[in-house]
Structures are given as structure tokens and as C-alpha cells.
Design an enzyme around this catalytic site. Structure first.
Site, PDB file in Angstrom:
ATOM      1  N   THR A 127       0.866  -1.183   0.000  1.00 30.38           N
ATOM      2  CA  THR A 127       0.000   0.000   0.000  1.00 30.38           C
ATOM      3  C   THR A 127       0.901   1.230   0.000  1.00 30.38           C
ATOM      4  O   THR A 127       1.632   1.464   0.958  1.00 30.38           O
ATOM      5  CB  THR A 127      -0.904  -0.015   1.243  1.00 30.38           C
ATOM      6  N   ASN A 214     -10.078   1.251   2.160  1.00 28.76           N
ATOM      7  CA  ASN A 214      -9.894   1.096   3.607  1.00 28.76           C
ATOM      8  C   ASN A 214     -10.467   2.292   4.374  1.00 28.76           C
ATOM      9  O   ASN A 214     -11.029   2.132   5.459  1.00 28.76           O
ATOM     10  CB  ASN A 214      -8.406   0.901   3.939  1.00 28.76           C
ATOM     11  N   GLY A 263      -9.132  -1.715  14.503  1.00 26.51           N
ATOM     12  CA  GLY A 263      -7.709  -1.832  14.838  1.00 26.51           C
ATOM     13  C   GLY A 263      -6.992  -2.524  13.696  1.00 26.51           C
ATOM     14  O   GLY A 263      -7.442  -2.480  12.551  1.00 26.51           O
ATOM     15  N   CYS A 266      -3.950  -2.208   9.171  1.00 25.52           N
ATOM     16  CA  CYS A 266      -4.306  -1.559   7.902  1.00 25.52           C
ATOM     17  C   CYS A 266      -5.195  -0.334   8.055  1.00 25.52           C
ATOM     18  O   CYS A 266      -4.809   0.765   7.661  1.00 25.52           O
ATOM     19  CB  CYS A 266      -4.983  -2.570   6.998  1.00 25.52           C
TER      20      CYS A 266
HETATM   21  C1  UGA Z   1      -8.683  -4.563   6.125  1.00 27.27           C
HETATM   22  C2  UGA Z   1      -9.633  -4.592   4.913  1.00 27.27           C
HETATM   23  O1  UGA Z   1     -10.896  -5.128   5.312  1.00 27.27           O
HETATM   24  C3  UGA Z   1      -9.051  -5.429   3.781  1.00 27.27           C
HETATM   25  O2  UGA Z   1      -9.892  -5.349   2.643  1.00 27.27           O
HETATM   26  C4  UGA Z   1      -7.663  -4.883   3.424  1.00 27.27           C
HETATM   27  O3  UGA Z   1      -7.046  -5.658   2.397  1.00 27.27           O
HETATM   28  C5  UGA Z   1      -6.791  -4.925   4.656  1.00 27.27           C
HETATM   29  O4  UGA Z   1      -7.394  -4.122   5.698  1.00 27.27           O
HETATM   30  C6  UGA Z   1      -5.435  -4.372   4.283  1.00 27.27           C
HETATM   31  O5  UGA Z   1      -5.335  -3.207   3.922  1.00 27.27           O
HETATM   32  O6  UGA Z   1      -4.466  -5.155   4.229  1.00 27.27           O
HETATM   33  P1  UGA Z   1      -8.162  -6.251   8.150  1.00 27.27           P
HETATM   34  O7  UGA Z   1      -7.330  -5.168   8.729  1.00 27.27           O
HETATM   35  O8  UGA Z   1      -7.613  -7.633   8.090  1.00 27.27           O
HETATM   36  O9  UGA Z   1      -8.609  -5.897   6.637  1.00 27.27           O
HETATM   37  O10 UGA Z   1      -9.480  -6.345   9.039  1.00 27.27           O
HETATM   38  P2  UGA Z   1     -11.030  -6.005   8.896  1.00 27.27           P
HETATM   39  O11 UGA Z   1     -11.786  -7.256   8.817  1.00 27.27           O
HETATM   40  O12 UGA Z   1     -11.253  -4.997   7.854  1.00 27.27           O
HETATM   41  O13 UGA Z   1     -11.294  -5.357  10.338  1.00 27.27           O
HETATM   42  C7  UGA Z   1     -10.647  -4.162  10.723  1.00 27.27           C
HETATM   43  C8  UGA Z   1     -11.106  -3.696  12.073  1.00 27.27           C
HETATM   44  O14 UGA Z   1     -12.423  -3.188  12.016  1.00 27.27           O
HETATM   45  C9  UGA Z   1     -11.122  -4.750  13.166  1.00 27.27           C
HETATM   46  O15 UGA Z   1     -10.570  -4.183  14.321  1.00 27.27           O
HETATM   47  C10 UGA Z   1     -12.584  -5.063  13.363  1.00 27.27           C
HETATM   48  O16 UGA Z   1     -12.885  -5.480  14.656  1.00 27.27           O
HETATM   49  C11 UGA Z   1     -13.202  -3.710  13.070  1.00 27.27           C
HETATM   50  N1  UGA Z   1     -14.606  -3.772  12.627  1.00 27.27           N
HETATM   51  C12 UGA Z   1     -14.941  -4.380  11.464  1.00 27.27           C
HETATM   52  C13 UGA Z   1     -15.607  -3.164  13.384  1.00 27.27           C
HETATM   53  O17 UGA Z   1     -15.332  -2.580  14.449  1.00 27.27           O
HETATM   54  N2  UGA Z   1     -16.893  -3.216  12.952  1.00 27.27           N
HETATM   55  C14 UGA Z   1     -17.249  -3.831  11.799  1.00 27.27           C
HETATM   56  O18 UGA Z   1     -18.446  -3.825  11.457  1.00 27.27           O
HETATM   57  C15 UGA Z   1     -16.248  -4.427  11.036  1.00 27.27           C
END
Ligand code: UGA
Length: 432
Positions: A127, A214, A263, A266
Site C-alpha cells: 500500500t 480502507n 484496529g 491496515c
Molecule cells: C482490512 C480490509 O478489510 C481489507 O480489505 C484490506 O485488504 C486490509 O485491511 C489491508 O489493507 O491489508 P483487516 O485489517 O484484516 O482488513 O481487518 P477487517 O476485517 O477490515 O477489520 C478491521 C477492524 O475493524 C477490526 O478491528 C474489526 O474489529 C473492526 N470492525 C470491522 C468493526 O469494528 N466493525 C465492523 O463492522 C467491522
């Protein structure tokens, strides 16, 4: 196709193993010898469901190998992926020094072997700020690599930790940012077996698409957290609100779970990098600043709720369920848990921690338990920080009997407030 993936971190390793599994010949390059020694023995240095098995399978089939020799990897390959880290600097700006270093090494390798005249596609998977494709191109040309022999492409990844293999195999879209049809065709061919929706953009648009994706996800989360904070003050229930607004196809239910905010490695980093990128180009962001502010506020507000309910904190014992920033990973980067432990301890609270990914591990300074009920025994409160599926299956009669107090602070809204109340707990979720 013959591929070289530079960087065996999260993105690089998933990319390398998945492309090998699709039948390509992949050389994964890293300068970390210790990491490569482990990988050669099929030991993946982080937890991602299915990844280790995929590495084992493709090592055995000789479709993937690990090496420290970047020059050799570049020389042998038609497509070279740059998948090194771009961590945040103190200012929030993305640190692109690893990408620059790799670009210089690729340039040196290609210049030496320019007699081979093979056309190489250099793909940026890291990124990176908008304009990085041009920077890499310039580095190569300045070092004597003919522009006829290579093209730099931006192909951002959208993998989520915990479901990275499935995300790779079934992507919503594949973005290929390229200046020429020739480079676009090479990468399209590589992804052909996935039968996915492929989008052809400029390099700069592809670079921004990654940040914008993101940042939008982060915005959705901060938005619903703001609604949750309003719900708490008006007596509404944010889960009911999210379910209803999520049925509007223009909105969608995903990423509308209120709680402790986002958190991981990313979302927080990319929001800050985009704020910085905008400022550098003369625009001061407004939405994104608030998205970030609210994300910080959300944890503090939750901690405040715990302090208020417990009244006296000194000498109290709390069991924290979940340490990783989200389920199905052991990643602690920007995990709300760490801040919560720190703040509770400052107030003299004794904190016990249970996380399924840390059952047999130790973390300096943390009182980790192998068994969830042993962790809950004698505690004044349960604080749920990560929504691991097993936390939904707790035997609450047993929990009630072994805990000293009856407070449950549910930072991810996984329990039904009424059921918890009926069971005799004093329950506090987020926005309910
Ligand atoms: C995120 C993106 O979803 C991916 O598409 C992207 O490729 C990735 O970053 C990256 O840039 O490498 P990731 O960090 O693995 O993926 O996790 P997510 O599933 O997106 O969750 C991120 C955070 O948001 C977590 O802390 C989760 O608990 C929180 N979250 C998620 C919420 O608080 N509420 C929600 O409804 C969804």
C-alpha cells in the site's frame, strides 16, 4: 508463469502461496534469513487459517521456493511483485523506504541482465502513496533499465486477516493500474483462473483505490459508532438500527457493527496515510479526521464506562476476553485490548487475559490464561474485547457461579442485553 514475490510478510506470503497453488512457479524473496529458514520447513511466522497447509502443499510440488537472492529471483521471473511493508511514520505518513530499497535492487538486477531483453512487469502490492508507481519507474530508468523492457503496475490487495485465502480466491474485484495494455494483459492472464471482475485503471487511480477502500470501511465503522453513542443517550439500540439501515442496498449491513472501533495493521494506518497524502497535496481532510478521532474516542468511552460501573477500581480483578485486534488472527497491532489493559492497570485493576490464539503462549507483562473459566474465576467483571466465536458459546450459569462480581462489558455487542439481564448480570454493550 514465473513469478518473484519480494517480501514474505502477510501480503507477500499469501500472494506467493496462492499463485503457486494456481500452478505458477513462485520464488519468494526476503532478506530475513531466519524467516526463510522457518518457511523452508513450512513454518509460517504468523497465524492465518489454511496458509501453512498451502505452503506445505506447494513446497512439496516444487511450485514455491524461498530465497534471499533477489537478483536471481528477478532475473528468472516475468512478473515481480513488491510486497514489502509501508508502516506509519510518527506523522502518519507512509514509510516507503523499503519499497525504494527494493526498487533500487530490482533496477540493479535488471540492468545487469538487460541483455536477456525479457519484458518484466513489476507489480506494486504494497500500500503506497499515490505517485509511487512513477517513483519506481524513475528509479529503474535512472539506473539504466530501458523503459522498453519493463512496466510498473499497481495491483492493490484487499485481503482480510483471518480470511485471506478465501479473499484471494474469491475477490469482489481485481484492480490493475497500468499505463499500457501490454502490462495489463500480463497481469490479467495471471488472474484468469479466478474468473473475477477485473478493473483496468491508471496506476494513480489504483493506488488511491486501495486507500479509499480502507478509508471507506473505517468511515462506516466510525459512523455506526457515532450512531451507537447517540443510541446510548436516547435509549435506542444500535444493533436494531444497523440491521434496519443495512437492508437498504445503498448502505449494506457489512461493517456496521458498533463496538471498540477498528484496529489492526491496515485501517488505522491507511486512514492516517490518506490524511497525510491529502495534506501534502494541499487539501485538508474533514471526514477522515473525524473518523480517526471517533475511533480513539470509542476506546476511551468504553474504559470510562468500566470505571464508572466499578466505582472503586483499586484491587478489583477483571477478566479480558480477547487480545487480538479481531477474531481468527493473533495480530496485536493497534489492538484495543492493549490500551484497555494499560488503562485498567493504571487504576490499580488486576487484569487476567484469555484469547484462543494465545492459549499456549506468553506475552511479557500479560497474565494470560489457557482456560476461559479459570480466567474468569473470582473476577469482578468480564470485559469482552474481541468477538471470537467461542465467546458466544459460554456456559453463563457456570460463569455466574465462578465470578465474584456480575458485570459484563461487551465491547463487540455479541450478547443479547435482555438475556444477560435475565441471567443476573449487569450488562453494558456499546450503543444498546
Ligand atoms: C482490512 C480490509 O478489510 C481489507 O480489505 C484490506 O485488504 C486490509 O485491511 C489491508 O489493507 O491489508 P483487516 O485489517 O484484516 O482488513 O481487518 P477487517 O476485517 O477490515 O477489520 C478491521 C477492524 O475493524 C477490526 O478491528 C474489526 O474489529 C473492526 N470492525 C470491522 C468493526 O469494528 N466493525 C465492523 O463492522 C467491522
Amino acid at each position: 508463469m514465473k513469478l518473484c514475490v519480494i517480501g514474505t510478510g502477510y501480503v507477500g506470503l499469501v500472494t506467493g502461496a496462492c499463485f503457486a497453488n494456481l500452478g505458477n512457479e513462485v520464488i519468494c524473496v526476503d532478506k530475513d534469513r531466519g524467516r526463510l529458514r522457518s518457511l523452508k520447513k513450512s513454518v509460517v511466522p504468523f497465524y492465518e487459517p489454511g496458509l501453512e497447509a498451502l505452503v506445505v502443499k506447494n513446497l512439496a510440488a516444487k511450485r514455491i521456493r524461498f530465497s534471499t537472492d533477489l537478483e536471481d529471483g528477478v532475473r528468472r521471473s516475468e512478473v515481480i511483485f513488491i510486497a514489502v511493508g509501508t508502516p506509519s511514520k510518527e506523522s502518519g505518513e507512509a514509510d516507503i523506504s523499503s519499497v525504494i530499497e527494493v526498487a533500487k535492487k530490482i533496477a540493479a538486477a535488471l540492468r545487469k541482465h538487460s541483455s536477456r531483453k525479457g519484458f518484466k512487469v513489476i507489480v506494486n502490492k504494497s500500500t503506497v502513496p499515490v505517485g509511487m508507481g512513477d517513483v519506481v519507474t524513475k528509479i529503474l530508468i535512472e539506473r539504466g533499465v530501458s523503459p522498453k523492457n519493463f512496466a510498473v503496475v499497481s495491483n492493490p490487495e484487499f485481503l482480510r486477516e483471518g480470511s485471506a485465502l478465501a479473499d484471494f480466491m474469491h475477490p469482489d474485484r481485481i484492480v490493475i493500474g497500468a499505463a499500457t495494455g501490454r502490462a495489463f494483459n500480463v497481469i490479467t492472464e495471471l488472474y484468469r483462473p479466478l474468473n473475477a471482475h477485473i478493473i483496468f485503471t491508471s496506476v494513480k487511480s489504483a493506488e488511491l483505490i486501495k486507500y479509499a477502500s480502507n478509508a471507506f470501511l473505517a468511515t462506516k465503522i466510525s459512523f455506526i459508532n457515532e450512531i451507537a453513542n447517540i443510541c446510548e443517550r436516547t435509549g435506542s439500540d444500535v444493533v436494531e438500527v444497523a440491521d434496519a439501515i443495512g437492508l437498504d442496498k445503498r448502505i449494506g449491513r457489512k461493517f456496521l457493527n458498533a463496538g471498540l472501533g477498528y484496529g489492526g495493521s491496515c485501517l488505522p494506518k491507511d486512514v492516517m496515510a490518506l490524511i497525510h497524502l491529502a495534506a501534502e497535496s494541499g487539501y485538508e481532510t474533514m471526514v477522515l479526521n473525524s473518523v480517526n478521532d471517533l475511533n480513539q474516542y470509542q476506546i476511551e468511552a468504553f474504559i470510562g464506562k468500566i470505571f464508572k460501573a466499578l466505582k472503586k477500581t483499586k484491587g478489583k480483578q477483571i477478566t479480558m476476553l480477547g487480545l487480538s485486534f479481531k477474531p481468527e488472527t493473533d495480530d496485536l497491532r493497534e489492538a484495543p485490548s492493549l490500551k484497555i489493559v494499560e488503562r485498567l492497570r493504571e487504576k490499580g485493576v488486576k487484569v487476567r487475559v484469555y484469547d484462543p490464539a494465545y492459549k499456549n503462549r506468553s506475552v511479557p507483562g500479560l497474565d494470560l490464561y489457557r482456560d476461559i473459566y479459570a480466567a474468569l474465576k473470582g473476577s469482578d467483571a468480564m470485559v469482552l474485547v474481541t468477538d471470537w466465536p467461542e465467546f458466544r458459546e459460554l456456559d453463563f450459569e457456570r460463569v455466574k457461579n465462578i465470578m465474584k462480581g456480575n458485570h459484563i462489558f461487551d465491547g463487540r455487542n455479541i450478547y443479547e442485553p435482555k438475556r444477560m439481564k435475565d441471567l443476573g448480570f449487569i450488562y453494558a454493550g456499546v450503543g444498546r
